[in-house]
Design a protein around this motif. Structure first.
Motif, PDB file in Angstrom:
ATOM      1  N   PRO A   1      -1.347   4.937  -9.285  1.00  0.00           N
ATOM      2  CA  PRO A   1      -1.996   6.243  -9.150  1.00  0.00           C
ATOM      3  C   PRO A   1      -1.717   7.161 -10.330  1.00  0.00           C
ATOM      4  CG  PRO A   1      -0.034   6.165  -7.796  1.00  0.00           C
ATOM      5  CD  PRO A   1      -0.184   4.790  -8.388  1.00  0.00           C
ATOM      6  N   VAL A   2      -2.578   8.148 -10.514  1.00  0.00           N
ATOM      7  CA  VAL A   2      -2.401   9.181 -11.529  1.00  0.00           C
ATOM      8  C   VAL A   2      -3.105  10.451 -11.043  1.00  0.00           C
ATOM      9  CG1 VAL A   2      -4.475   8.543 -12.834  1.00  0.00           C
ATOM     10  CG2 VAL A   2      -2.594   9.720 -13.998  1.00  0.00           C
ATOM     11  N   THR A   3      -2.586  11.590 -11.442  1.00  0.00           N
ATOM     12  CA  THR A   3      -3.176  12.876 -11.068  1.00  0.00           C
ATOM     13  C   THR A   3      -3.547  13.649 -12.328  1.00  0.00           C
ATOM     14  OG1 THR A   3      -1.892  12.998  -9.025  1.00  0.00           O
ATOM     15  CG2 THR A   3      -2.814  15.062  -9.860  1.00  0.00           C
ATOM     16  N   ILE A   4      -4.805  14.093 -12.412  1.00  0.00           N
ATOM     17  CA  ILE A   4      -5.273  14.929 -13.512  1.00  0.00           C
ATOM     18  C   ILE A   4      -5.079  16.383 -13.093  1.00  0.00           C
ATOM     19  CG2 ILE A   4      -7.167  15.461 -15.075  1.00  0.00           C
ATOM     20  CD1 ILE A   4      -6.278  12.533 -15.150  1.00  0.00           C
ATOM     21  N   LEU A   5      -4.352  17.170 -13.885  1.00  0.00           N
ATOM     22  CA  LEU A   5      -4.033  18.550 -13.546  1.00  0.00           C
ATOM     23  C   LEU A   5      -4.611  19.501 -14.592  1.00  0.00           C
ATOM     24  CD1 LEU A   5      -2.445  20.675 -11.883  1.00  0.00           C
ATOM     25  CD2 LEU A   5      -0.475  20.185 -13.355  1.00  0.00           C
ATOM     26  N   CYS A   6      -5.349  20.515 -14.107  1.00  0.00           N
ATOM     27  CA  CYS A   6      -5.940  21.546 -14.978  1.00  0.00           C
ATOM     28  C   CYS A   6      -5.172  22.850 -14.747  1.00  0.00           C
ATOM     29  CB  CYS A   6      -7.419  21.723 -14.652  1.00  0.00           C
ATOM     30  SG  CYS A   6      -8.281  22.882 -15.758  1.00  0.00           S
ATOM     31  N   ARG A   7      -4.459  23.319 -15.766  1.00  0.00           N
ATOM     32  CA  ARG A   7      -3.633  24.518 -15.611  1.00  0.00           C
ATOM     33  C   ARG A   7      -4.290  25.714 -16.279  1.00  0.00           C
ATOM     34  NH1 ARG A   7       2.018  23.299 -17.934  1.00  0.00           N
ATOM     35  NH2 ARG A   7       0.820  22.003 -19.362  1.00  0.00           N
ATOM     36  N   GLY A   8      -4.749  26.665 -15.449  1.00  0.00           N
ATOM     37  CA  GLY A   8      -5.319  27.904 -15.915  1.00  0.00           C
ATOM     38  C   GLY A   8      -4.424  29.071 -15.532  1.00  0.00           C
ATOM     39  N   PRO A   9      -4.884  30.334 -15.682  1.00  0.00           N
ATOM     40  CA  PRO A   9      -4.067  31.494 -15.327  1.00  0.00           C
ATOM     41  C   PRO A   9      -3.937  31.636 -13.809  1.00  0.00           C
ATOM     42  CG  PRO A   9      -6.265  32.194 -15.957  1.00  0.00           C
ATOM     43  CD  PRO A   9      -6.198  30.722 -16.225  1.00  0.00           C
ATOM     44  N   PRO A  10      -2.945  32.404 -13.330  1.00  0.00           N
ATOM     45  CA  PRO A  10      -2.742  32.554 -11.882  1.00  0.00           C
ATOM     46  C   PRO A  10      -3.944  33.142 -11.143  1.00  0.00           C
ATOM     47  CG  PRO A  10      -0.826  33.343 -13.104  1.00  0.00           C
ATOM     48  CD  PRO A  10      -1.890  33.086 -14.110  1.00  0.00           C
ATOM     49  N   ASP A  11      -4.746  33.972 -11.824  1.00  0.00           N
ATOM     50  CA  ASP A  11      -5.885  34.605 -11.148  1.00  0.00           C
ATOM     51  C   ASP A  11      -7.203  33.838 -11.335  1.00  0.00           C
ATOM     52  OD1 ASP A  11      -6.069  35.112 -13.831  1.00  0.00           O
ATOM     53  OD2 ASP A  11      -6.606  37.222 -13.630  1.00  0.00           O
ATOM     54  N   ALA A  12      -7.122  32.563 -11.710  1.00  0.00           N
ATOM     55  CA  ALA A  12      -8.343  31.759 -11.842  1.00  0.00           C
ATOM     56  C   ALA A  12      -9.034  31.642 -10.491  1.00  0.00           C
ATOM     57  CB  ALA A  12      -8.008  30.380 -12.399  1.00  0.00           C
ATOM     58  N   GLU A  13     -10.355  31.798 -10.482  1.00  0.00           N
ATOM     59  CA  GLU A  13     -11.118  31.788  -9.226  1.00  0.00           C
ATOM     60  C   GLU A  13     -11.589  30.390  -8.837  1.00  0.00           C
ATOM     61  OE1 GLU A  13     -14.157  34.263 -10.675  1.00  0.00           O
ATOM     62  OE2 GLU A  13     -12.924  36.084 -10.715  1.00  0.00           O
ATOM     63  N   ALA A  14     -11.832  29.547  -9.819  1.00  0.00           N
ATOM     64  CA  ALA A  14     -12.330  28.195  -9.545  1.00  0.00           C
ATOM     65  C   ALA A  14     -12.071  27.315 -10.756  1.00  0.00           C
ATOM     66  CB  ALA A  14     -13.818  28.224  -9.222  1.00  0.00           C
ATOM     67  N   TYR A  15     -12.159  26.012 -10.532  1.00  0.00           N
ATOM     68  CA  TYR A  15     -11.930  25.024 -11.597  1.00  0.00           C
ATOM     69  C   TYR A  15     -13.066  24.003 -11.622  1.00  0.00           C
ATOM     70  CZ  TYR A  15      -7.111  26.636 -12.187  1.00  0.00           C
ATOM     71  OH  TYR A  15      -6.001  27.396 -12.447  1.00  0.00           O
ATOM     72  N   GLU A  16     -13.258  23.406 -12.790  1.00  0.00           N
ATOM     73  CA  GLU A  16     -14.150  22.257 -12.933  1.00  0.00           C
ATOM     74  C   GLU A  16     -13.442  21.217 -13.803  1.00  0.00           C
ATOM     75  OE1 GLU A  16     -18.618  24.261 -12.565  1.00  0.00           O
ATOM     76  OE2 GLU A  16     -17.880  23.587 -14.532  1.00  0.00           O
ATOM     77  N   ILE A  17     -13.432  19.963 -13.341  1.00  0.00           N
ATOM     78  CA  ILE A  17     -12.859  18.856 -14.108  1.00  0.00           C
ATOM     79  C   ILE A  17     -13.964  17.839 -14.358  1.00  0.00           C
ATOM     80  CG2 ILE A  17     -11.127  17.011 -14.176  1.00  0.00           C
ATOM     81  CD1 ILE A  17      -9.387  18.665 -12.338  1.00  0.00           C
TER      82      ILE A  17
ATOM     83  N   LEU B   1     -16.486  16.114 -11.696  1.00  0.00           N
ATOM     84  CA  LEU B   1     -15.709  15.395 -10.689  1.00  0.00           C
ATOM     85  C   LEU B   1     -15.048  16.333  -9.693  1.00  0.00           C
ATOM     86  CD1 LEU B   1     -13.947  12.733 -12.951  1.00  0.00           C
ATOM     87  CD2 LEU B   1     -16.027  12.457 -11.600  1.00  0.00           C
ATOM     88  N   VAL B   2     -14.626  17.515 -10.155  1.00  0.00           N
ATOM     89  CA  VAL B   2     -13.980  18.504  -9.287  1.00  0.00           C
ATOM     90  C   VAL B   2     -14.629  19.853  -9.517  1.00  0.00           C
ATOM     91  CG1 VAL B   2     -11.853  19.803  -8.879  1.00  0.00           C
ATOM     92  CG2 VAL B   2     -11.757  17.331  -9.137  1.00  0.00           C
ATOM     93  N   ALA B   3     -14.998  20.553  -8.436  1.00  0.00           N
ATOM     94  CA  ALA B   3     -15.563  21.896  -8.528  1.00  0.00           C
ATOM     95  C   ALA B   3     -15.062  22.693  -7.331  1.00  0.00           C
ATOM     96  CB  ALA B   3     -17.088  21.861  -8.549  1.00  0.00           C
ATOM     97  N   GLY B   4     -14.377  23.800  -7.599  1.00  0.00           N
ATOM     98  CA  GLY B   4     -13.862  24.630  -6.516  1.00  0.00           C
ATOM     99  C   GLY B   4     -12.490  25.173  -6.851  1.00  0.00           C
ATOM    100  N   LYS B   5     -11.732  25.532  -5.837  1.00  0.00           N
ATOM    101  CA  LYS B   5     -10.439  26.180  -6.056  1.00  0.00           C
ATOM    102  C   LYS B   5      -9.323  25.198  -6.417  1.00  0.00           C
ATOM    103  CE  LYS B   5     -11.306  30.308  -3.293  1.00  0.00           C
ATOM    104  NZ  LYS B   5     -10.819  31.187  -2.204  1.00  0.00           N
ATOM    105  N   THR B   6      -9.519  23.924  -6.159  1.00  0.00           N
ATOM    106  CA  THR B   6      -8.488  22.952  -6.503  1.00  0.00           C
ATOM    107  C   THR B   6      -8.470  22.691  -8.002  1.00  0.00           C
ATOM    108  OG1 THR B   6      -7.639  20.715  -6.125  1.00  0.00           O
ATOM    109  CG2 THR B   6     -10.027  20.989  -6.117  1.00  0.00           C
ATOM    110  N   SER B   7      -7.249  22.518  -8.540  1.00  0.00           N
ATOM    111  CA  SER B   7      -7.094  22.295  -9.984  1.00  0.00           C
ATOM    112  C   SER B   7      -6.631  20.881 -10.287  1.00  0.00           C
ATOM    113  CB  SER B   7      -6.079  23.291 -10.562  1.00  0.00           C
ATOM    114  OG  SER B   7      -4.814  23.111  -9.953  1.00  0.00           O
ATOM    115  N   THR B   8      -6.708  19.989  -9.305  1.00  0.00           N
ATOM    116  CA  THR B   8      -6.231  18.622  -9.515  1.00  0.00           C
ATOM    117  C   THR B   8      -7.276  17.595  -9.118  1.00  0.00           C
ATOM    118  OG1 THR B   8      -5.224  18.523  -7.308  1.00  0.00           O
ATOM    119  CG2 THR B   8      -3.829  19.281  -9.122  1.00  0.00           C
TER     120      THR B   8
END
Length: 457
Positions: free
Chosen positions: A239-255, A270-277
């Motif tokens: 297994p592996v986890t892709i992590l997107c690190r933005g600022p604390p007040d980020a509203e949403a992420y896209e990977i 692949l990822v759209a929403g509040k999750t950053s992984t």
């Protein structure tokens, strides 16, 4: 005190000389043009070669291109480090490089300096197809046009002398034009732009500059940082986890998974929403590749992160890695590491254990009923000592690698035959001797003062 100070000075001189000897080469000088390398027609310019204070001589060349070295014309030779050009003309334009001599040895050549003459033809026009005010993250198109049949156009930025884009032109509306693309602009790309026209036969002879175009970038959001846990080189089926690190007040992420950083439409969300992984339970060939991400804040999307290359290892038998120079080398030596496999790999990859960003990939050649390649490491230093491994791969699956080779431990020693670690220990010992010498001086001064005091009594 008369004994301690000469010893102190000698130790300092010894350490300086030892450090210089370990480098193994003289670093290149810096070549510049004053007042600048873009010189109007018939105006003066001075080429300056900046070396160390102890430089004994200089050489300044005019070359057609950076390599080969034998295609250069010597213009200055001697103690002077400048070349004065009283009037810039087309035959004075081109590529300049220089070197200096110190301790009887010549340095590496400087980086190339491109000297251009401007003002030879009428100015083209420059416009922004996206308007002069754009949002951070937008893709901007700057269009340069002229009625003159220029072969190429050049785009420059006022506060960035190293920023120069050159593109071929195409016929358009009884003239020539080209479009310069600035993708996902940031605040650093705001500023004043100009374009020039040129012909291929006189590539360093440019037109007058276009009128300036002021580009304003609003709402800049810095890119996030994308990482892989536990790492981006993932064994088959783990297994592996892709992590997107933005600022604390980020509203949403896209990977995204992309084939290439650009263009933007060549990516798969692949990822759209509040999750950053993005969690990958089992690494397989179709999960390898290039990943990027972004975040949203205040209704705006950030810049895309730097690309993250996710590789799967363990798909084929391991190759072998050997050093043609031996595993113990001297500082400044040129080292050759050879990777070989009986499998017909099309490429080999060299990695270094403590440097995750160090990756060299080279095509292979047929050798002894197998494939091999040689990785060259020139003028090695202590930072290149460590543990190396190599992998095999095929061009159709560039992110699917073999098992790693057995580790190769490379040791870099000082030119006197001492290992780098021993040299460091000696330096620490020398520092201790210096401190001891200072203590002796203080003690001697104390007792001298005490004897003088008792003598007065």
């Amino acid at each position: 005190m008369s004994v301690v100070l000469p010893t102190f000075l000698y130790l300092g001189f010894y350490v300086a000389q030892s450090t210089r000897a370990q480098n193994g080469y003289l670093p290149p000088p810096v070549i510049t043009a004053q007042p600048g390398s873009m010189v109007p027609f018939n105006t003066p310019v001075t080429i300056l070669c900046r070396g160390p204070p102890d430089a004994e001589a200089y050489e300044i060349y005019k070359v057609e291109e950076p390599e080969p070295r034998d295609r250069r014309k010597l213009l200055v030779a001697g103690k002077t480090d400048t070349l004065s050009i009283q009037e810039m003309t087309p035959d004075r334009t081109g590529l300049y490089r220089c070197s200096y001599r110190s301790g009887g040895h010549w340095s590496l050549l400087s980086d190339p300096l491109h000297v251009v003459m401007t003002g030879s033809y009428d100015k083209p026009s420059l416009s922004s197809m996206s308007g002069p005010v754009v949002a951070s993250g937008d893709n901007v198109k700057l269009q340069c046009f002229s009625r003159i049949k220029f072969d190429a156009f050049i785009l420059t930025k006022e506060d960035a002398p190293q920023f120069t884009q050159r593109q071929s032109s195409t016929a358009q509306d009884n003239g020539q034009q080209t479009t310069f693309h600035l993708n996902r602009v940031t605040s650093t790309q705001a500023g004043t732009y100009r374009c020039y026209g040129a012909f291929s036969i006189y590539s360093y002879v440019w037109s007058h500059p276009s009128d300036p175009l002021q580009l304003e970038v609003r709402g800049y959001l810095p890119p996030p940082v994308i990482t892989a846990q536990p790492g981006s080189m993932v064994p088959f089926y783990t297994p592996v986890t892709i992590l997107c690190r933005g600022p604390p007040d980020a509203e949403a992420y896209e990977i995204y998974k992309v084939k290439d950083p650009e263009p933007r439409d060549a990516r798969k969300l692949l990822v759209a929403g509040k999750t950053s992984t993005l969690s990958i339970q089992e690494m397989k060939p179709d999960r390898t590749g290039l990943y990027r991400c972004s975040y949203r804040r205040g209704g705006h999307w950030s810049q895309l992160s730097d690309p993250l290359r996710v590789v799967m290892t363990g798909s084929y038998d391991k190759p072998s890695l050997s050093s043609m120079s031996g595993t113990v080398v001297a500082s400044g030596d040129n080292v050759k590491l050879q990777c070989f496999s009986s499998i017909k790999f099309e490429a080999f990859i060299l990695t270094k254990e403590d440097a995750p960003r160090f990756t060299q990939r080279q095509s292979s050649t047929a050798q002894d009923n197998g494939q091999q390649t040689t990785f060259h490491m020139d003028h090695v230093t202590a930072t290149q000592a460590g543990t190396y491994r190599c992998y095999g791969a095929f061009s159709s699956y560039p992110y699917v690698w073999s098992h790693p080779s057995d580790p190769l431990q490379l040791e870099v020693r000082g030119r006197a035959g001492w290992s780098v670690s021993l040299v460091n220990q000696v330096r620490l010992s020398l520092a201790g001797l210096v401190l001891l010498a200072l203590v002796v001086v203080l003690v001697e001064a104390y007792y001298s003062h005490k004897r003088s005091f008792h003598g007065l009594r």
